[in-house]
Design a protein around this motif. Structure first.
Motif, PDB file in Angstrom:
ATOM      1  N   LEU A 135       0.843  -1.216   0.017  1.00 22.81           N
ATOM      2  CA  LEU A 135       0.004  -0.033   0.022  1.00 22.81           C
ATOM      3  C   LEU A 135       0.721   1.395  -0.070  1.00 22.81           C
ATOM      4  O   LEU A 135       0.489   2.355  -0.771  1.00 22.81           O
ATOM      5  CB  LEU A 135      -0.848   0.061   1.203  1.00 22.81           C
ATOM      6  N   ASP A 136       2.103   1.093   0.828  1.00 19.18           N
ATOM      7  CA  ASP A 136       2.798   2.254   0.763  1.00 19.18           C
ATOM      8  C   ASP A 136       3.344   2.579  -0.585  1.00 19.18           C
ATOM      9  O   ASP A 136       3.449   3.685  -1.318  1.00 19.18           O
ATOM     10  CB  ASP A 136       4.074   1.979   1.791  1.00 19.18           C
ATOM     11  N   GLY A 137       3.828   1.472  -1.256  1.00 20.51           N
ATOM     12  CA  GLY A 137       4.201   1.815  -2.815  1.00 20.51           C
ATOM     13  C   GLY A 137       3.223   2.006  -3.720  1.00 20.51           C
ATOM     14  O   GLY A 137       3.341   2.867  -4.633  1.00 20.51           O
ATOM     15  N   GLY A 138       2.125   1.671  -3.430  1.00 23.39           N
ATOM     16  CA  GLY A 138       0.926   1.945  -4.376  1.00 23.39           C
ATOM     17  C   GLY A 138       0.493   3.341  -4.378  1.00 23.39           C
ATOM     18  O   GLY A 138       0.360   4.134  -5.456  1.00 23.39           O
ATOM     19  N   PHE A 139       0.451   3.940  -3.153  1.00 17.26           N
ATOM     20  CA  PHE A 139       0.278   5.445  -3.001  1.00 17.26           C
ATOM     21  C   PHE A 139       1.269   6.339  -3.480  1.00 17.26           C
ATOM     22  O   PHE A 139       1.242   7.365  -3.987  1.00 17.26           O
ATOM     23  CB  PHE A 139      -0.352   5.734  -1.545  1.00 17.26           C
ATOM     24  N   PHE A 140       2.627   5.704  -3.104  1.00 18.65           N
ATOM     25  CA  PHE A 140       3.853   6.455  -3.759  1.00 18.65           C
ATOM     26  C   PHE A 140       3.737   6.644  -5.007  1.00 18.65           C
ATOM     27  O   PHE A 140       4.030   7.638  -5.724  1.00 18.65           O
ATOM     28  CB  PHE A 140       4.895   5.776  -3.345  1.00 18.65           C
ATOM     29  N   GLY A 141       3.383   5.557  -5.874  1.00 15.93           N
ATOM     30  CA  GLY A 141       3.275   5.466  -7.329  1.00 15.93           C
ATOM     31  C   GLY A 141       2.071   6.399  -7.808  1.00 15.93           C
ATOM     32  O   GLY A 141       2.152   7.019  -8.772  1.00 15.93           O
ATOM     33  N   MET A 142       1.231   6.490  -7.069  1.00 20.67           N
ATOM     34  CA  MET A 142       0.114   7.425  -7.443  1.00 20.67           C
ATOM     35  C   MET A 142       0.413   8.688  -7.540  1.00 20.67           C
ATOM     36  O   MET A 142       0.202   9.501  -8.266  1.00 20.67           O
ATOM     37  CB  MET A 142      -1.322   7.270  -6.451  1.00 20.67           C
ATOM     38  N   ALA A 143       1.210   9.252  -6.361  1.00 18.93           N
ATOM     39  CA  ALA A 143       1.885  10.484  -6.249  1.00 18.93           C
ATOM     40  C   ALA A 143       2.740  10.725  -7.544  1.00 18.93           C
ATOM     41  O   ALA A 143       2.551  11.836  -8.067  1.00 18.93           O
ATOM     42  CB  ALA A 143       2.514  10.634  -5.017  1.00 18.93           C
ATOM     43  N   LEU A 144       3.461   9.833  -8.120  1.00 15.24           N
ATOM     44  CA  LEU A 144       4.466  10.120  -9.065  1.00 15.24           C
ATOM     45  C   LEU A 144       3.566   9.986 -10.476  1.00 15.24           C
ATOM     46  O   LEU A 144       4.084  10.362 -11.421  1.00 15.24           O
ATOM     47  CB  LEU A 144       5.541   8.755  -9.093  1.00 15.24           C
ATOM     48  N   GLY A 145       2.491   9.585 -10.596  1.00 15.54           N
ATOM     49  CA  GLY A 145       1.627   9.618 -11.504  1.00 15.54           C
ATOM     50  C   GLY A 145       1.126  10.977 -11.702  1.00 15.54           C
ATOM     51  O   GLY A 145       0.982  11.266 -12.853  1.00 15.54           O
ATOM     52  N   LEU A 146       0.841  11.576 -10.576  1.00 16.07           N
ATOM     53  CA  LEU A 146       0.500  12.886 -10.768  1.00 16.07           C
ATOM     54  C   LEU A 146       1.415  14.038 -10.814  1.00 16.07           C
ATOM     55  O   LEU A 146       1.086  14.963 -11.511  1.00 16.07           O
ATOM     56  CB  LEU A 146      -0.300  13.422  -9.309  1.00 16.07           C
ATOM     57  N   ALA A 147       2.505  13.618 -10.886  1.00 15.58           N
ATOM     58  CA  ALA A 147       3.795  14.527 -10.774  1.00 15.58           C
ATOM     59  C   ALA A 147       4.749  13.491 -11.620  1.00 15.58           C
ATOM     60  O   ALA A 147       6.032  13.614 -11.120  1.00 15.58           O
ATOM     61  CB  ALA A 147       4.273  15.259  -9.566  1.00 15.58           C
ATOM     62  N   CYS A 182      -1.712  19.470  -9.892  1.00 14.94           N
ATOM     63  CA  CYS A 182      -1.116  18.268  -9.898  1.00 14.94           C
ATOM     64  C   CYS A 182      -0.006  17.936  -8.703  1.00 14.94           C
ATOM     65  O   CYS A 182      -0.077  16.962  -8.224  1.00 14.94           O
ATOM     66  CB  CYS A 182      -0.458  17.713 -11.228  1.00 14.94           C
ATOM     67  N   PHE A 183       1.007  18.930  -8.739  1.00 15.13           N
ATOM     68  CA  PHE A 183       1.782  18.789  -7.613  1.00 15.13           C
ATOM     69  C   PHE A 183       1.235  18.540  -6.191  1.00 15.13           C
ATOM     70  O   PHE A 183       1.946  17.915  -5.165  1.00 15.13           O
ATOM     71  CB  PHE A 183       2.820  19.619  -7.756  1.00 15.13           C
ATOM     72  N   LEU A 184       0.328  19.470  -5.889  1.00 14.53           N
ATOM     73  CA  LEU A 184      -0.166  19.597  -4.505  1.00 14.53           C
ATOM     74  C   LEU A 184      -1.082  18.237  -4.353  1.00 14.53           C
ATOM     75  O   LEU A 184      -0.828  17.810  -2.988  1.00 14.53           O
ATOM     76  CB  LEU A 184      -1.294  20.569  -4.366  1.00 14.53           C
ATOM     77  N   LEU A 185      -1.770  17.789  -5.113  1.00 14.43           N
ATOM     78  CA  LEU A 185      -2.454  16.437  -5.032  1.00 14.43           C
ATOM     79  C   LEU A 185      -1.244  15.304  -4.801  1.00 14.43           C
ATOM     80  O   LEU A 185      -1.379  14.440  -3.918  1.00 14.43           O
ATOM     81  CB  LEU A 185      -3.116  15.992  -6.215  1.00 14.43           C
ATOM     82  N   ALA A 186      -0.165  15.509  -5.588  1.00 12.50           N
ATOM     83  CA  ALA A 186       0.910  14.696  -5.375  1.00 12.50           C
ATOM     84  C   ALA A 186       1.647  14.545  -3.973  1.00 12.50           C
ATOM     85  O   ALA A 186       1.781  13.545  -3.003  1.00 12.50           O
ATOM     86  CB  ALA A 186       2.087  14.733  -6.369  1.00 12.50           C
ATOM     87  N   GLY A 187       1.528  15.694  -3.489  1.00 10.60           N
ATOM     88  CA  GLY A 187       2.104  15.926  -1.996  1.00 10.60           C
ATOM     89  C   GLY A 187       1.163  15.281  -0.950  1.00 10.60           C
ATOM     90  O   GLY A 187       1.656  14.524  -0.012  1.00 10.60           O
ATOM     91  N   VAL A 188      -0.164  15.345  -1.242  1.00 10.21           N
ATOM     92  CA  VAL A 188      -1.136  14.863  -0.107  1.00 10.21           C
ATOM     93  C   VAL A 188      -1.131  13.460  -0.401  1.00 10.21           C
ATOM     94  O   VAL A 188      -1.305  12.705   0.741  1.00 10.21           O
ATOM     95  CB  VAL A 188      -2.730  15.504  -0.610  1.00 10.21           C
ATOM     96  N   VAL A 189      -0.979  12.709  -1.314  1.00 12.71           N
ATOM     97  CA  VAL A 189      -1.126  11.406  -1.575  1.00 12.71           C
ATOM     98  C   VAL A 189       0.064  10.823  -1.018  1.00 12.71           C
ATOM     99  O   VAL A 189       0.480   9.564  -0.437  1.00 12.71           O
ATOM    100  CB  VAL A 189      -1.396  10.913  -3.069  1.00 12.71           C
ATOM    101  N   MET A 190       1.348  11.497  -1.134  1.00 14.45           N
ATOM    102  CA  MET A 190       2.872  11.280  -0.334  1.00 14.45           C
ATOM    103  C   MET A 190       2.381  10.995   1.099  1.00 14.45           C
ATOM    104  O   MET A 190       3.021  10.190   1.824  1.00 14.45           O
ATOM    105  CB  MET A 190       3.647  12.150  -0.660  1.00 14.45           C
ATOM    106  N   VAL A 191       1.634  11.905   1.823  1.00 14.81           N
ATOM    107  CA  VAL A 191       1.389  11.628   3.230  1.00 14.81           C
ATOM    108  C   VAL A 191       0.681  10.300   3.411  1.00 14.81           C
ATOM    109  O   VAL A 191       1.076   9.815   4.453  1.00 14.81           O
ATOM    110  CB  VAL A 191       0.592  12.975   3.790  1.00 14.81           C
ATOM    111  N   ILE A 192      -0.300  10.013   2.687  1.00 12.68           N
ATOM    112  CA  ILE A 192      -0.851   8.599   3.006  1.00 12.68           C
ATOM    113  C   ILE A 192      -0.086   7.473   2.562  1.00 12.68           C
ATOM    114  O   ILE A 192      -0.051   6.487   3.535  1.00 12.68           O
ATOM    115  CB  ILE A 192      -2.192   8.745   2.019  1.00 12.68           C
ATOM    116  N   SER A 193       0.874   7.534   1.611  1.00 11.57           N
ATOM    117  CA  SER A 193       1.807   6.577   1.697  1.00 11.57           C
ATOM    118  C   SER A 193       3.026   6.713   2.770  1.00 11.57           C
ATOM    119  O   SER A 193       2.949   5.374   3.174  1.00 11.57           O
ATOM    120  CB  SER A 193       2.921   7.041   0.265  1.00 11.57           C
TER     121      SER A 193
END
Length: 428
Positions: free
Chosen positions: A18-30, A184-195
């Motif tokens: 799950l950590d890797g999944g949300f990390f990847g989601m952030a990298l998809g946004l940025a 895009c970058f803001l959403l990436a930062g938020v998802v990084m916190v979830i990761s």
């Protein structure tokens, strides 16, 4: 300790995926392949600067690892260092959102300087985390499951990243630049916190430092011993060092498709999604094949996929060709990252693992940085097609080296893999 590792194996498997999944989601946004190159191209036409984006990200992850290896080797728990240092690779995305939001009022050189400063911070943050993180994974995941674990983690990352890439394309199409990039970058930062929250849930039991069980040489003596005595590892290092030269074209596919074929932002988002879906399928498949066959052979297949990708990009007649170009690039990326991570943990003993990890990344860093710079120089001076053809030719060298490296280190006497399988089996 080994009973505790076995008891928490399923939980650790899930939370780290799950950590890797949300990390990847952030990298998809940025995305370092699409979104960030487009953001930088809005400030400059320099192919060299655009090529530096993935180079900084990758080299920043690789270069500092040797600096932390000695400290990591003497830790009895890796998680505290991982949790603290990984903040440094996540926070810069919020900084990029601020830069993008204020970009209309910033002078062009200042915007570029701030952007690249944040990219360097992000890359180095990952690098100072990497040795401890890989050592933690090597400790809590049994050797016979590491290929599948890294494959499934990367697959989850790519699955969420593909959806995020489509969302990023829609945002960039609908919102005015650079406000679309800021979102895009803001959403990436938020998802990084979830990761980060899922990563922090990892259960790692304390263990005595390897140095308390084995009489170890000094760090640099250990490095010298490994490089002189381990021929298989030398081949692995050489192949990994040359691999980026076969992928130097990858950073320019998006910009080329936009400039040559007028690809829209939504089309680029869809192509990126296809790229991610290809990796979703390839990661667990190649990881499983590596666990049951030979990780070196999978690296050879990945290198040849990179050759085919660059060759197709050079011969492309329309933007539609780039769907296959990116699929092949995705397979090459899986080999270079996922399979290499699993294979690195097969070399040496438990006590030597941080040294092997750091060497397998730090020594590869210069070529990782120079390859896209060379690609940018070729694209600026001779055109994108020349850069693509050069990438295809250079990619044959690592394929040959991995072909020669047929003996898996897990089958070597005294390998860490065999030891770890036995250790982790005791508690079952």
């Amino acid at each position: 300790m080994n009973i505790e590792i076995s008891k928490h194996l399923r939980f650790n498997f899930i939370v780290n995926i799950l950590d890797g999944g949300f990390f990847g989601m952030a990298l998809g946004l940025a995305s370092f392949v699409t979104v960030l190159p487009l953001f930088v191209s809005s400030m400059t036409d320099s192919a060299i600067l655009i090529g530096l984006i993935p180079a900084i990200h990758t080299m920043g992850w690789q270069l500092p690892q040797m600096l932390t290896a000695n400290r990591v080797a003497h830790l009895n728990r890796f998680k505290p260092m991982v949790i603290l240092m990984t903040i440094q690779e996540r926070l810069p995305f919020l900084g990029l959102a601020v830069v993008a939001w204020f970009l209309p009022s910033l002078k062009q050189p200042l915007g570029l300087w701030l952007t690249f400063a944040l990219l360097v911070w992000q890359g180095l943050g990952g690098g100072f985390t990497a040795t401890a993180w890989q050592s933690m994974i090597g400790k809590i995941i049994p050797a016979q499951r590491r290929g599948v674990f890294f494959g499934m983690q990367a697959s989850a990352a790519n699955l969420l990243s593909s959806g995020a890439a489509v969302l990023a394309g829609i945002i960039l199409d609908k919102a005015n630049s650079p406000r679309g990039f800021a979102l895009c970058f803001l959403l990436a930062g938020v998802v990084m916190v979830i990761s980060w929250v899922f990563l922090a849930l990892t259960r790692e039991p304390a263990s005595p430092s390897p140095g308390q069980h084995e009489r170890q040489p000094t760090f640099w003596s250990g490095v010298k011993h490994i490089l002189m005595r381990d021929a298989d590892f030398r081949l692995f290092l050489l192949g990994r060092t040359l691999f980026p030269l076969g992928t130097l074209a990858f950073a320019f596919y998006t910009v080329y498709a936009v400039r040559q074929y007028n690809a829209s932002a939504s089309a680029i988002g869809l192509i990126t999604a296809v790229y991610m879906v290809a990796q979703v399928i390839a990661n667990p498949l190649l990881g499983w094949l590596g666990d049951h066959w030979n990780h070196g052979a999978i690296l050879e297949i990945g290198a040849l996929a990179g050759v085919a990708s660059a060759l197709l990009a050079a011969l492309a007649q329309s933007v539609h060709w780039f769907y296959l170009v990116f699929i092949l690039a995705g397979i090459a990326g899986v080999a270079f990252w996922t399979i290499s991570l699993a294979m690195t943990l097969e070399f040496g003993t438990l006590a030597q693992r941080p040294t092997y990890i750091s060497l397998s990344n730090t020594l590869v860093a210069p070529s990782t940085f120079l390859a896209p710079v060379l690609g940018g120089w070729l694209a600026d001076s001779m055109g994108y097609k020349t850069a693509f053809l050069a990438s295809a030719v250079l990619g044959l060298a690592p394929a040959l080296i991995f072909h020669l490296m047929r003996r898996s280190p897990r089958n070597s006497a005294g390998s860490a893999t065999t030891q770890d399988v036995n250790l982790c089996s005791e508690g079952k």
